[in-house]
Design an enzyme around this catalytic site. Structure first.
Site, mmCIF file in Angstrom:
data_model
loop_
_atom_site.group_PDB
_atom_site.id
_atom_site.type_symbol
_atom_site.label_atom_id
_atom_site.label_comp_id
_atom_site.label_asym_id
_atom_site.label_seq_id
_atom_site.Cartn_x
_atom_site.Cartn_y
_atom_site.Cartn_z
ATOM 1 N N HIS A 156 -23.763 25.089 27.372
ATOM 2 C CA HIS A 156 -23.609 24.980 25.919
ATOM 3 C C HIS A 156 -24.023 26.264 25.207
ATOM 4 O O HIS A 156 -23.674 26.463 24.040
ATOM 5 C CB HIS A 156 -24.399 23.786 25.383
ATOM 6 C CG HIS A 156 -25.893 23.940 25.442
ATOM 7 N ND1 HIS A 156 -26.661 23.372 26.438
ATOM 8 C CD2 HIS A 156 -26.760 24.596 24.642
ATOM 9 C CE1 HIS A 156 -27.931 23.658 26.231
ATOM 10 N NE2 HIS A 156 -28.024 24.410 25.148
ATOM 11 N N ASP A 188 -24.105 21.402 32.726
ATOM 12 C CA ASP A 188 -24.638 22.270 31.662
ATOM 13 C C ASP A 188 -25.222 23.566 32.215
ATOM 14 O O ASP A 188 -26.307 23.991 31.808
ATOM 15 C CB ASP A 188 -25.692 21.516 30.844
ATOM 16 C CG ASP A 188 -25.867 22.114 29.443
ATOM 17 O OD1 ASP A 188 -25.176 23.109 29.146
ATOM 18 O OD2 ASP A 188 -26.685 21.601 28.679
ATOM 19 N N SER A 230 -32.985 27.135 25.654
ATOM 20 C CA SER A 230 -31.869 26.777 26.526
ATOM 21 C C SER A 230 -31.592 27.876 27.536
ATOM 22 O O SER A 230 -31.444 29.046 27.167
ATOM 23 C CB SER A 230 -30.610 26.528 25.706
ATOM 24 O OG SER A 230 -30.632 25.268 25.125
#
Length: 583
Positions: free
Chosen positions: A164, A195, A273
């Protein structure tokens, strides 16, 4: 004390915790300034890069600068207990910054700290410019925006980050710790389900003086973990520590899938992230990727563990691209009820789960049938609640066994059917879903005739139309198909009238929105391309669309095709169909 009573009103969605991804979105204006992408605005007055959002807290009247910097005697004593304190001399700019330790000794130099944890030098900051598709107007894209996240260098001149973090990327740059240079990166593979994304940099200078991160084994509960990254857009590295608090099959928000995940209590925030979670030996045991947001939840973050990471890397190395995680194309039911087990002919010592439905497009449909009892997968017995032994004192859902396989591999499945045990060697594959979880970075397909905009339903489309709570806000029929419907053909799609671009020819049809198209002139519509082909080749006098809820739309064929050109011109639409439908 009385138990707390729920105040949830009827018909409203429950206020449950929601997992969210952890990339930091930067304002669109920051794309014009590389400096603004590198760091968040300074909190001091007069900063030229003030972000939109929550206003700055105002200073209390009568409080001097010295009081804010140093505080009262109680604050000073508590600061000494915590460790080194920052004392500012002067009330203007932070010119006189002095580090004071409780023992009076000078603090360690930054280069000494860096040498203590060499893996930190492999952690990079990821800058990405995204240009997302516009599902409401599928012939164009949304305004570009920037985001910052984290990543880390692994062997083979490669960098790992979250999918993402680089989804719908236009440009990706990487910056090493302590460097003032941003290097252009190339995206090698994006694994939406897990992911994870794999990047590389062609510039040899980027790889100089950096040792790649090594991977460790799957940690146990209460093992210490340290999350390293660049949260809240900071330009310097951040380290937070915690322990592994849970290990289970998690829902991966970005990929709408369920894979093995670690829950940790380390504080991780937007921008974390893609950053590594390392153990006490400095080896990577996971990738930070999402956290739980709720008013009753504190410090719950989730990490992609090494088995999922290594599966992604090996998958790419085997085939030169990401092929995905295979699934067993079935829906199953627990067999915990004793009467149900007896009715299905199970012996007292037999355990397993009952097959409710089998996907028609899955390879399993040739072997498995509804009401079969799956007893074991690859020789590992399945319990009545659908779990299998994992580690000492732990159990996990049997889907974990399936996720460890690669696309194209075979598995031995033992089932009980009509009192007899059968064994099937099944080739595993990724299956075609009627409503796909993602569109793999491609622009959405569309077709326009007489102002009717047709498109195919996907999870990103539902999220775009109804927001992140689409599971509560979308029409019930669409949600029913999302959760329970199965594709009967490999190329089947759920085609809907997305909207009607108002014109004289479609008067009375303006309120049709997100309604499924069932047939055209009596012929079933199996996908968007078949609909476009039937309309373009239609020689009948009328076009009759059969929609759900027993609605019909009737248009004169020649008039509809002629009106389409004027409608396209009015709305500045370059083509009546997307490029993928033209081939």
């Amino acid at each position: 004390m009385e138990p707390s009573k729920s105040k949830i009103k009827r018909g409203r969605k429950p206020n449950k915790p929601v997992a969210e991804t952890l990339d930091l979105h930067l304002p669109s204006s920051s794309l014009a300034s590389e400096e603004a992408q590198a760091t968040l605005p300074d909190a001091s007055a007069g900063s030229p890069h003030r972000l939109r959002g929550r206003p700055r807290k105002s200073r209390r009247k009568g409080v001097a600068d010295e009081d804010l910097a140093i505080g009262d005697e109680k604050a000073q004593s508590s600061a000494l207990k915590r460790g080194p304190a920052q004392i500012f001399s002067g009330s203007g700019e932070r010119a006189g910054l002095v580090m004071v330790s409780p023992t009076g000794e000078p603090p360690p130099r930054w280069d000494q700290v860096a040498k203590a944890v060499p893996s930190m030098d492999a952690v990079v900051k990821v800058f990405c410019v995204h240009t997302e598709p516009n599902f409401s107007l599928p012939w164009q894209r949304k305004r570009q925006y920037g985001s910052s996240s984290s990543g880390f260098i692994i062997g083979g001149r490669r960098v790992l980050t979250n999918a993402h973090s680089v989804e719908h990327y236009t440009q990706v740059k990487l910056k090493k710790r302590g460097s003032d240079t941003k290097y252009l990166a190339t995206v090698l593979a994006i694994g939406t389900e897990c992911d994870i994304a794999l990047l590389t940099v062609s510039d040899d200078e980027f790889w100089e003086g950096v040792s790649p991160v090594e991977f460790g084994t799957l940690p146990a509960l209460q093992d210490a973990v340290t999350v390293v990254g660049y949260p809240i857009g900071g330009d310097t590295i951040s380290v937070t520590s915690g322990v592994v608090s849970r290990m289970e099959i998690l829902s991966y928000v970005h990929g709408s899938t369920e894979l093995l995940g670690l829950q940790i209590d380390a504080a991780i925030n937007s921008g974390n992230s893609g950053g590594p979670a390392v153990n006490d030996k400095g080896k990577c045991v996971g990738i930070a990727f999402q956290s739980l947001k709720h008013e009753d939840v504190e410090n719950i973050g989730y990490v992609i563990p090494t088995p999922v990471i290594m599966h992604f890397i090996h998958d790419y190395e085997k085939s030169g691209e990401y092929t995905g995680f295979p699934i067993l194309g079935i829906e199953w039911q627990k067999m915990e009820n004793s009467d149900l087990r007896k009715a299905m002919g199970m012996a007292p010592d037999q355990k397993g789960v009952r097959i409710r439905k089998v996907e028609p497009t899955a390879p399993e449909s040739k072997f498995l049938k509804p009401s079969d009892i799956i007893l074991s997968f690859d020789g590992i017995n399945i319990a009545n609640d659908g779990t299998v032994p994992f580690r000492h004192g732990e159990r996990i859902g049997f889907s974990y066994l399936i996720s460890q396989k690669y696309t194209g591999e075979s598995a031995l499945v033992q089932v009980l059917r009509s009192g007899k045990i059968h064994e099937f060697n099944i080739r595993l594959a990724t299956h075609k879903r009627l409503i796909p979880s993602h569109i793999k970075g491609k622009p959405p397909s569309y077709y326009i005739i007489a102002g009717f905009v047709f498109t195919a339903i996907s999870v990103p489309y539902l999220r775009s139309e109804y927001g992140k709570d689409y599971e509560f806000e979308a029409p019930v029929k669409l949600l029913d198909k999302l959760l329970h419907a199965m594709a009967q053909l490999h190329d089947e799609q759920l085609v809907v009238v997305s909207q009607v671009l108002v014109a004289d020819i479609n008067i009375g049809y303006e309120d049709i929105v997100n309604t499924q198209v069932l047939a055209l002139n009596g012929k079933p519509v199996k996908n968007l391309k078949s609909l476009a082909t039937m309309v373009e080749n239609c020689e009948d006098e009328f076009l009759q669309l059969n929609l759900e809820y027993e609605q019909i739309v009737v248009l004169q064929t020649k008039t509809a095709k002629a009106a389409t050109l004027d409608i396209l011109t009015t709305h500045c639409i370059p083509s009546a169909m997307s490029d993928d439908l033209k081939t």
